[in-house]
Structure formats: structure tokens, C-alpha cells
Design a protein around this motif. Sequence first.
Motif, PDB file in Angstrom:
ATOM      1  N   ARG A 126       0.841  -1.191   0.000  1.00  0.00           N
ATOM      2  CA  ARG A 126       0.000   0.000   0.000  1.00  0.00           C
ATOM      3  C   ARG A 126       0.878   1.244   0.000  1.00  0.00           C
ATOM      4  O   ARG A 126       2.076   1.178   0.284  1.00  0.00           O
ATOM      5  CB  ARG A 126      -0.924   0.002   1.218  1.00  0.00           C
ATOM      6  N   ARG A 127       0.280   2.372  -0.297  1.00  0.00           N
ATOM      7  CA  ARG A 127       1.060   3.612  -0.395  1.00  0.00           C
ATOM      8  C   ARG A 127       1.578   4.042   0.978  1.00  0.00           C
ATOM      9  O   ARG A 127       0.831   4.075   1.959  1.00  0.00           O
ATOM     10  CB  ARG A 127       0.220   4.721  -1.001  1.00  0.00           C
ATOM     11  N   LEU A 128       2.856   4.370   1.008  1.00  0.00           N
ATOM     12  CA  LEU A 128       3.500   4.901   2.208  1.00  0.00           C
ATOM     13  C   LEU A 128       4.293   6.129   1.789  1.00  0.00           C
ATOM     14  O   LEU A 128       5.161   6.052   0.919  1.00  0.00           O
ATOM     15  CB  LEU A 128       4.417   3.855   2.849  1.00  0.00           C
ATOM     16  N   LEU A 129       3.960   7.267   2.400  1.00  0.00           N
ATOM     17  CA  LEU A 129       4.611   8.533   2.091  1.00  0.00           C
ATOM     18  C   LEU A 129       5.230   9.079   3.369  1.00  0.00           C
ATOM     19  O   LEU A 129       4.568   9.140   4.408  1.00  0.00           O
ATOM     20  CB  LEU A 129       3.606   9.547   1.549  1.00  0.00           C
ATOM     21  N   LEU A 130       6.488   9.454   3.289  1.00  0.00           N
ATOM     22  CA  LEU A 130       7.196  10.014   4.437  1.00  0.00           C
ATOM     23  C   LEU A 130       7.655  11.431   4.113  1.00  0.00           C
ATOM     24  O   LEU A 130       8.136  11.701   3.011  1.00  0.00           O
ATOM     25  CB  LEU A 130       8.411   9.160   4.801  1.00  0.00           C
ATOM     26  N   VAL A 131       7.509  12.313   5.106  1.00  0.00           N
ATOM     27  CA  VAL A 131       7.971  13.697   4.970  1.00  0.00           C
ATOM     28  C   VAL A 131       9.133  13.888   5.939  1.00  0.00           C
ATOM     29  O   VAL A 131       8.952  14.367   7.063  1.00  0.00           O
ATOM     30  CB  VAL A 131       6.823  14.695   5.255  1.00  0.00           C
ATOM     31  N   PRO A 132      10.350  13.477   5.529  1.00  0.00           N
ATOM     32  CA  PRO A 132      11.498  13.604   6.432  1.00  0.00           C
ATOM     33  C   PRO A 132      11.856  15.066   6.666  1.00  0.00           C
ATOM     34  O   PRO A 132      11.745  15.895   5.765  1.00  0.00           O
ATOM     35  CB  PRO A 132      12.625  12.858   5.702  1.00  0.00           C
ATOM     36  N   ARG A 133      12.269  15.360   7.911  1.00  0.00           N
ATOM     37  CA  ARG A 133      12.612  16.738   8.271  1.00  0.00           C
ATOM     38  C   ARG A 133      13.862  16.696   9.152  1.00  0.00           C
ATOM     39  O   ARG A 133      13.780  16.449  10.335  1.00  0.00           O
ATOM     40  CB  ARG A 133      11.431  17.375   9.009  1.00  0.00           C
ATOM     41  N   GLU A 134      14.990  16.906   8.531  1.00  0.00           N
ATOM     42  CA  GLU A 134      16.266  16.929   9.247  1.00  0.00           C
ATOM     43  C   GLU A 134      17.274  17.642   8.374  1.00  0.00           C
ATOM     44  O   GLU A 134      17.181  17.610   7.141  1.00  0.00           O
ATOM     45  CB  GLU A 134      16.738  15.498   9.533  1.00  0.00           C
ATOM     46  N   THR A 135      18.242  18.305   9.000  1.00  0.00           N
ATOM     47  CA  THR A 135      19.336  18.903   8.245  1.00  0.00           C
ATOM     48  C   THR A 135      20.505  19.159   9.180  1.00  0.00           C
ATOM     49  O   THR A 135      20.268  19.555  10.330  1.00  0.00           O
ATOM     50  CB  THR A 135      18.888  20.200   7.528  1.00  0.00           C
TER      51      THR A 135
END
Length: 197
Positions: A126-135
Motif C-alpha cells: 500500500r502507499r507509504l509517504l514520508l515527509v522527512p525533516r532533518e538537516t
Amino acid sequence: MNKRWIVGITGASGSVYGVKLVRALLEKEFEVHLVITDAGWRVLHDELGWSSSKRKEELAERFTNGNERLIYHPIQDIGASIASGSFRTEGMVVAPCSMGTLSGIAHGASGNLLERAADVMLKENRRLLLVPRETPLSVIHLENMLRLAQLGVKLIPAMPAFYQQPASLEELTDFMVGRVLDSMNIEHDLYRRWGEP
């Protein structure tokens, strides 16, 4: 297909992305199954002033107003519906996604309900979307993201654009959440598209 999405919010900065996404899905009359890590609650407190000690009351005030399409699952509830592949959903979005959660998903750790639900998305195709936030990103972060991309996970890094000349933080947030909704194939009008008046 069910009009049902799972949304996870983790302890990465940018909790407003997850909040805006949940609101957008509820407005579109989707059923939203929400799971928030303990660190996610901490960031909701630090960034948006939410109370982490009255979680259900906070969610009711911020989202539902009597709307029963938002179903909240505590992070340690491994018996929740979203932990099973037999529970049908259109997919799952983790916004924002911390590097710790991203690593747990990449390695199939299933250490909490959010990671288990993401593991279900992978095993059920199934669809899996990740919004990674790191820098900045380390080699470990990049390797984990590559591993997930090779498994078909859609990675939408929290990198807002400026070509629409945003006048506020809300417009920057709208752009990112709009890009997530684009990847979910959900119509919206959160931002002006390139080439449109």
C-alpha cells in the motif's frame, strides 16, 4: 477503495505539516487514523502550544468538533486496527518523519504502533509517504532513505519552494502539504501551481 488514510506525526520539527494534513483530509471527508509518537506530542507542545497531558481533549478541540472521522490511536496500542493488514486503508503518511522513525521503518523494527502501521503498508504493498525533516543529512539518513525509496516508499522532504512568493509561514506550510496531497492523488487548492495564474 476506502476513503481512509493513516497519518503519523513524529518528533521531528514541523508538526504543523501533520496538523494541516489531518485538517485537509477531514475537510475532504476522509476517515483519518492518527498516531502520534511521544516525541511528536513534545514537539506539538513546543511548536504549537498543545497540551501533551490531555491528548484526547486536545485532539477533540483542534480537529473533531464532534466529527467521528478522526480516530486516534495511542502509540503503544499494538492491538489497534491499523496494526493489521486486514484493515483496509488507501495508505499512510508520516508528516513530519524523524530520522529515528524513518530508520525504524527502513529496518522493519515495528517498535511502536506507528512503525508497525508503516510496516503493514510495506508488506501489503500500500502507499507509504514520508515527509522527512532533518538537516544536515548523514550517510546513515541517506542510506535509510535510499532503502525505503527502493521499496517504493514516496519520500517528500520538507523543502518548501519559493517560486509562488510566499508571504507567510502558512503559505509555506500549505505548499508542502499540497505537495503531499498531490502524491496522495487528492485534489486541493492549497497553493498556486507553476504556470497557473
